[in-house]
Write a protein that holds these residues in place. Structure first.
Motif, mmCIF file in Angstrom:
data_model
loop_
_atom_site.group_PDB
_atom_site.id
_atom_site.type_symbol
_atom_site.label_atom_id
_atom_site.label_comp_id
_atom_site.label_asym_id
_atom_site.label_seq_id
_atom_site.Cartn_x
_atom_site.Cartn_y
_atom_site.Cartn_z
ATOM 1 N N THR A 97 8.961 -16.170 3.035
ATOM 2 C CA THR A 97 8.031 -16.577 1.589
ATOM 3 C C THR A 97 8.557 -17.377 0.709
ATOM 4 O OG1 THR A 97 6.576 -15.364 2.485
ATOM 5 C CG2 THR A 97 5.888 -16.840 0.377
ATOM 6 N N PRO A 98 9.908 -18.618 1.004
ATOM 7 C CA PRO A 98 10.455 -19.047 -0.274
ATOM 8 C C PRO A 98 9.408 -19.523 -1.414
ATOM 9 C CG PRO A 98 11.200 -19.469 1.852
ATOM 10 C CD PRO A 98 10.085 -18.945 1.950
ATOM 11 N N GLY A 99 9.647 -19.116 -2.644
ATOM 12 C CA GLY A 99 9.667 -19.270 -4.253
ATOM 13 C C GLY A 99 8.050 -18.323 -4.490
ATOM 14 N N LEU A 100 8.571 -17.329 -3.544
ATOM 15 C CA LEU A 100 7.222 -16.288 -4.206
ATOM 16 C C LEU A 100 7.798 -15.245 -4.682
ATOM 17 C CD1 LEU A 100 4.194 -15.172 -3.531
ATOM 18 C CD2 LEU A 100 6.060 -13.808 -1.902
ATOM 19 N N ALA A 101 7.630 -15.127 -5.772
ATOM 20 C CA ALA A 101 7.914 -14.387 -7.660
ATOM 21 C C ALA A 101 7.860 -13.127 -6.834
ATOM 22 C CB ALA A 101 7.169 -14.645 -8.522
ATOM 23 N N MET A 102 8.600 -11.855 -7.552
ATOM 24 C CA MET A 102 8.952 -10.561 -6.888
ATOM 25 C C MET A 102 7.536 -9.882 -7.260
ATOM 26 S SD MET A 102 10.889 -7.280 -8.471
ATOM 27 C CE MET A 102 10.178 -7.589 -10.377
ATOM 28 N N TRP A 103 7.348 -10.507 -8.219
ATOM 29 C CA TRP A 103 5.721 -9.213 -9.194
ATOM 30 C C TRP A 103 4.408 -10.228 -8.401
ATOM 31 C CZ3 TRP A 103 6.735 -5.720 -11.777
ATOM 32 C CH2 TRP A 103 7.771 -5.623 -12.662
ATOM 33 N N ASP A 104 4.476 -11.486 -7.834
ATOM 34 C CA ASP A 104 3.603 -11.703 -6.287
ATOM 35 C C ASP A 104 3.503 -11.256 -5.103
ATOM 36 O OD1 ASP A 104 2.548 -13.532 -8.206
ATOM 37 O OD2 ASP A 104 3.682 -15.382 -7.790
ATOM 38 N N ALA A 105 5.227 -10.832 -5.260
ATOM 39 C CA ALA A 105 4.764 -10.366 -3.247
ATOM 40 C C ALA A 105 4.079 -8.914 -3.554
ATOM 41 C CB ALA A 105 6.565 -10.131 -3.268
ATOM 42 N N MET A 106 4.750 -8.115 -4.537
ATOM 43 C CA MET A 106 4.423 -6.981 -4.772
ATOM 44 C C MET A 106 2.655 -6.335 -4.321
ATOM 45 S SD MET A 106 6.968 -4.958 -7.319
ATOM 46 C CE MET A 106 6.147 -3.762 -8.041
ATOM 47 N N ALA A 107 2.120 -7.555 -5.336
ATOM 48 C CA ALA A 107 0.199 -7.778 -5.557
ATOM 49 C C ALA A 107 -0.019 -8.228 -4.657
ATOM 50 C CB ALA A 107 0.258 -8.879 -6.956
ATOM 51 N N ALA A 108 0.955 -8.286 -3.178
ATOM 52 C CA ALA A 108 -0.097 -9.457 -2.344
ATOM 53 C C ALA A 108 -0.234 -7.637 -1.799
ATOM 54 C CB ALA A 108 0.806 -10.204 -1.277
ATOM 55 N N LEU A 109 1.262 -7.448 -2.034
ATOM 56 C CA LEU A 109 1.263 -6.201 -0.729
ATOM 57 C C LEU A 109 0.532 -5.257 -1.077
ATOM 58 C CD1 LEU A 109 4.953 -6.027 -0.171
ATOM 59 C CD2 LEU A 109 3.175 -6.450 1.451
ATOM 60 N N GLY A 110 0.445 -4.878 -1.780
ATOM 61 C CA GLY A 110 -0.175 -3.620 -2.655
ATOM 62 C C GLY A 110 0.268 -2.165 -2.685
ATOM 63 N N PRO A 111 -0.508 -1.139 -3.605
ATOM 64 C CA PRO A 111 0.752 0.216 -3.399
ATOM 65 C C PRO A 111 1.074 0.482 -1.835
ATOM 66 C CG PRO A 111 -0.664 0.072 -5.027
ATOM 67 C CD PRO A 111 -1.366 -1.133 -4.166
ATOM 68 N N LEU A 112 -0.265 0.841 -0.905
ATOM 69 C CA LEU A 112 0.780 0.683 -0.068
ATOM 70 C C LEU A 112 1.187 0.135 0.770
ATOM 71 C CD1 LEU A 112 -2.635 2.420 1.256
ATOM 72 C CD2 LEU A 112 -1.020 4.203 0.534
ATOM 73 N N GLY A 113 1.375 -1.058 0.367
ATOM 74 C CA GLY A 113 1.489 -2.192 1.404
ATOM 75 C C GLY A 113 3.269 -2.094 0.944
ATOM 76 N N LEU A 114 3.600 -1.459 0.041
ATOM 77 C CA LEU A 114 5.222 -1.622 -0.137
ATOM 78 C C LEU A 114 5.973 -0.620 0.758
ATOM 79 C CD1 LEU A 114 5.197 -1.426 -4.184
ATOM 80 C CD2 LEU A 114 5.344 -2.962 -3.136
ATOM 81 N N PHE A 115 4.772 0.416 1.422
ATOM 82 C CA PHE A 115 5.416 1.304 2.038
ATOM 83 C C PHE A 115 5.620 1.174 3.736
ATOM 84 C CE2 PHE A 115 5.286 3.927 -1.681
ATOM 85 C CZ PHE A 115 6.623 3.951 -1.895
ATOM 86 N N LEU A 116 5.335 -0.338 3.637
ATOM 87 C CA LEU A 116 5.289 -0.845 5.124
ATOM 88 C C LEU A 116 6.324 -0.609 6.179
ATOM 89 C CD1 LEU A 116 3.547 -3.710 4.659
ATOM 90 C CD2 LEU A 116 1.756 -2.189 5.544
ATOM 91 N N GLY A 117 5.791 0.102 7.124
ATOM 92 C CA GLY A 117 7.423 0.569 8.190
ATOM 93 C C GLY A 117 8.338 1.757 7.405
ATOM 94 N N ALA A 118 8.012 2.306 6.190
ATOM 95 C CA ALA A 118 8.461 3.556 6.225
ATOM 96 C C ALA A 118 8.817 4.467 6.975
ATOM 97 C CB ALA A 118 7.676 4.186 4.769
ATOM 98 N N GLY A 119 7.824 4.779 7.993
ATOM 99 C CA GLY A 119 7.920 5.875 9.290
ATOM 100 C C GLY A 119 9.670 5.392 9.857
ATOM 101 N N THR A 120 9.689 4.433 10.311
ATOM 102 C CA THR A 120 10.894 3.666 10.863
ATOM 103 C C THR A 120 11.746 4.006 10.376
ATOM 104 O OG1 THR A 120 8.872 1.858 12.737
ATOM 105 C CG2 THR A 120 11.597 1.709 12.723
ATOM 106 N N ARG A 121 12.039 3.726 9.604
ATOM 107 C CA ARG A 121 12.675 3.694 8.372
ATOM 108 C C ARG A 121 13.287 5.437 8.002
ATOM 109 N NH1 ARG A 121 15.238 0.372 3.678
ATOM 110 N NH2 ARG A 121 16.297 0.717 3.113
ATOM 111 N N VAL A 122 12.210 5.702 7.748
ATOM 112 C CA VAL A 122 12.412 7.658 7.800
ATOM 113 C C VAL A 122 13.370 8.537 8.516
ATOM 114 C CG1 VAL A 122 11.782 9.719 7.058
ATOM 115 C CG2 VAL A 122 11.137 8.083 6.374
ATOM 116 N N TRP A 123 13.326 7.368 9.936
ATOM 117 C CA TRP A 123 13.795 8.200 11.143
ATOM 118 C C TRP A 123 15.111 7.476 11.235
ATOM 119 C CZ3 TRP A 123 12.718 11.729 14.510
ATOM 120 C CH2 TRP A 123 11.624 12.624 14.135
ATOM 121 N N HIS A 124 15.793 6.416 10.917
ATOM 122 C CA HIS A 124 16.755 5.694 10.888
ATOM 123 C C HIS A 124 17.305 6.346 10.040
ATOM 124 C CE1 HIS A 124 18.883 1.802 11.807
ATOM 125 N NE2 HIS A 124 19.486 2.370 10.665
#
Length: 86
Positions: free
Chosen positions: A25-52
């Motif tokens: 999302t070009p032009g999106l600020a870091m804080w806006d991205a964090m707000a859009a994701l929410g606390p749990l959204g910050l860990f999307l894909g964490a399970g796959t990443r842990v295995w990798h």
């Protein structure tokens, strides 16, 4: 190796998730991205990443210990247990 891999994965996941959102999302600020994701959204894909990441880090520890043994250097725990090479 496993604990290090899991820790490294979980610590670095939020930053990489935010970076991915900002890249897509070009032009999106870091804080806006964090707000859009929410606390749990910050860990999307964490399970796959842990295995990798855990697989890579564990392999690095195995290779490191194997090389140390091959050249006659005791690996972690061998000296304390009395099993070190002489």
């Amino acid at each position: 190796g496993v604990l290090a891999g899991v820790s490294a994965s979980l610590v670095s996941q939020p930053g990489d998730t935010v970076l991915s959102v900002m890249t897509n999302t070009p032009g999106l600020a870091m804080w806006d991205a964090m707000a859009a994701l929410g606390p749990l959204g910050l860990f999307l894909g964490a399970g796959t990443r842990v295995w990798h990441v855990t697989g890579f880090i564990t392999a690095q520890f195995v290779i490191y210990d194997s090389v140390k043994r091959a050249v006659g250097i005791p690996v972690a725990g061998e000296e304390a247990a009395g099993g070190g090479m002489k």
